[in-house]
Design an enzyme around this catalytic site. Structure first.
Site, PDB file in Angstrom:
ATOM      1  N   HIS A 109      21.524  49.858  67.041  1.00  0.00           N
ATOM      2  CA  HIS A 109      21.759  49.848  65.586  1.00  0.00           C
ATOM      3  C   HIS A 109      21.956  48.436  65.027  1.00  0.00           C
ATOM      4  O   HIS A 109      21.896  48.239  63.809  1.00  0.00           O
ATOM      5  CB  HIS A 109      22.980  50.703  65.270  1.00  0.00           C
ATOM      6  N   ASP A 326       5.318  62.060  59.342  1.00  0.00           N
ATOM      7  CA  ASP A 326       4.185  62.922  59.745  1.00  0.00           C
ATOM      8  C   ASP A 326       3.272  62.132  60.669  1.00  0.00           C
ATOM      9  O   ASP A 326       2.594  61.193  60.246  1.00  0.00           O
ATOM     10  CB  ASP A 326       3.427  63.388  58.498  1.00  0.00           C
TER      11      ASP A 326
END
Length: 394
Positions: A109, A326
């Site tokens: 992170h 996607d």
């Protein structure tokens, strides 16, 4: 994409994307005063492909946070989880018997926040579908958020305060003995909570309402001494905010988490609006000067950790874009964080197996505290349908 192997397609796309996001293929090192830097070694990221003898339909709602098969869907490669000199990204693509697949990712992170990570994943999805260059080119430019010279702390940062003299009721949590639950709030339940708020409070986001509610119930469940100071730190991203001129394509961390503080007794005995006002007050303090003060604090105090005792850190991922990714096979059934941590939760959008839209919040608590927390949730929502518990203990 019919007949194509998702693991092969994504792996090839990942290799192409890392040409543009080459720092991800390096390793973190530490400089003076614990300053983190990326050594662009080109060692690459970890990629795992796997097969599972189940279908998406069989997994049902368990695919959301606290998935009971989490360790199988994102294998923790031994020795790969460190901050320094370790791979910065681990990806696993698991093929399902139904023809679907699960894409799981672990990120260091310190490299990126949620919007930055989504930007990276979207680049992979574009390459997977034939693009040769990402539509949004990555921009490093971390110097845009450097500390000033000389650094100076100009704001109060409750989120980094050292808490030592407590009354002993801010329970430390053992990561190995926590109950993991996710709580689903549909539109009807959210409306019921809003109906409890006075008109004088003004407009409130769904995130503010839910998080104030969860924070209050969580504090009650811990049975904290009324005079103990508790705090909540809500992540605020600066992208798109006035005064912050981060260029499109910037994929580094661009957030702060100012803390709201109060005595536990005040939080627990006052109505829900009290907690919401505290959240709004902390949010209003967010400014360019606040961000610079945080950067300077990191230098002056040598990159301290955020306050742990009595603090609850939560991030709103409802607009992060994980659910829009996607790779060529369509949008995911679920896209978002895989699990919560002892002091950290996330708020995400979710559609359950019944087709109901709502928000899901994963939470980790010691088992007896979790039991009291669930009871308090039910008590506060007794005028509405009870909040649904949708996963079981890991």
């Amino acid at each position: 994409m019919k007949g194509k192997d998702p693991a092969k397609v994504i792996k090839e796309a990942l290799g192409k994307v890392l040409v543009y996001y080459y720092p991800f293929a390096g390793r973190l090192i530490e400089g003076d005063n614990r300053k983190l830097m990326v050594d662009c070694t080109g060692e690459g990221v970890l990629f795992i492909e796997a097969n599972a003898d189940t279908t998406l339909e069989n997994l049902g709602d368990s695919i959301q946070p606290m998935c009971p098969c989490y360790e199988e869907l994102l294998y923790d490669v031994p020795g790969s989880g460190g901050i320094l000199r370790s791979p910065l990204i681990l990806i696993q693509v698991t093929r399902l018997m139904c023809g679907g697949f699960i894409f799981a990712l672990r990120l260091n992170h310190t490299m990126s926040d949620a919007p930055g990570l989504v930007q990276f994943i979207n680049a992979i999805s574009e390459m997977a579908q034939g693009l040769s260059v990402p539509s949004l080119l990555p921009i490093w430019q971390r110097e845009l958020l450097n500390a000033r010279n000389p650094p100076r702390i100009t704001r109060i940062h409750h989120e980094y305060e050292e808490v030592t003299n407590t009354k002993g009721t801010l329970m430390a949590m053992d990561e190995n003995n926590l109950a993991h639950r996710s709580f689903f709030f549909d539109l009807k339940e959210i409306r019921a909570l809003r109906n409890r708020l006075p008109a004088s409070l003004g407009a409130c986001s769904t995130f503010e309402v839910l998080i104030a509610y969860v924070w209050r119930c969580r504090t009650i469940a811990f049975a904290v001494d009324p005079d103990e100071v508790v705090r909540i730190s809500c992540i605020i991203n600066m992208r798109g905010k006035r005064g912050f001129d981060l260029p499109p394509g910037y994929y580094g961390n661009a957030f702060v988490y100012p803390a709201s503080i109060t005595k536990a007794g005040m939080l627990c005995k006052n109505p829900l609006e009290y907690a919401i006002r505290l959240l709004k007050k902390a949010k209003a303090e967010m400014s360019q000067e606040y961000m610079k003060s945080v950067a300077d604090l990191m230098v002056i105090k040598g990159r301290p950790s955020f306050t742990l005792p009595g603090n609850y850190l939560i991030s709103d991922l409802t607009h992060a874009g994980f659910g829009e990714v996607d790779f060529g096979w369509g949008k995911p059934v679920y896209g978002g964080a895989a699990r919560a941590l002892s002091n950290v939760s996330f708020c995400m959008r979710f559609r359950n197996s019944k087709g109901e839209e709502g928000n899901v919040i994963p939470i980790c608590l010691p088992p007896p505290v979790m039991e009291r927390f669930e009871q308090e949730l039910k008590r506060m929502t007794k005028e509405a349908e009870p909040v649904r518990l949708i996963t079981s203990k890991l």
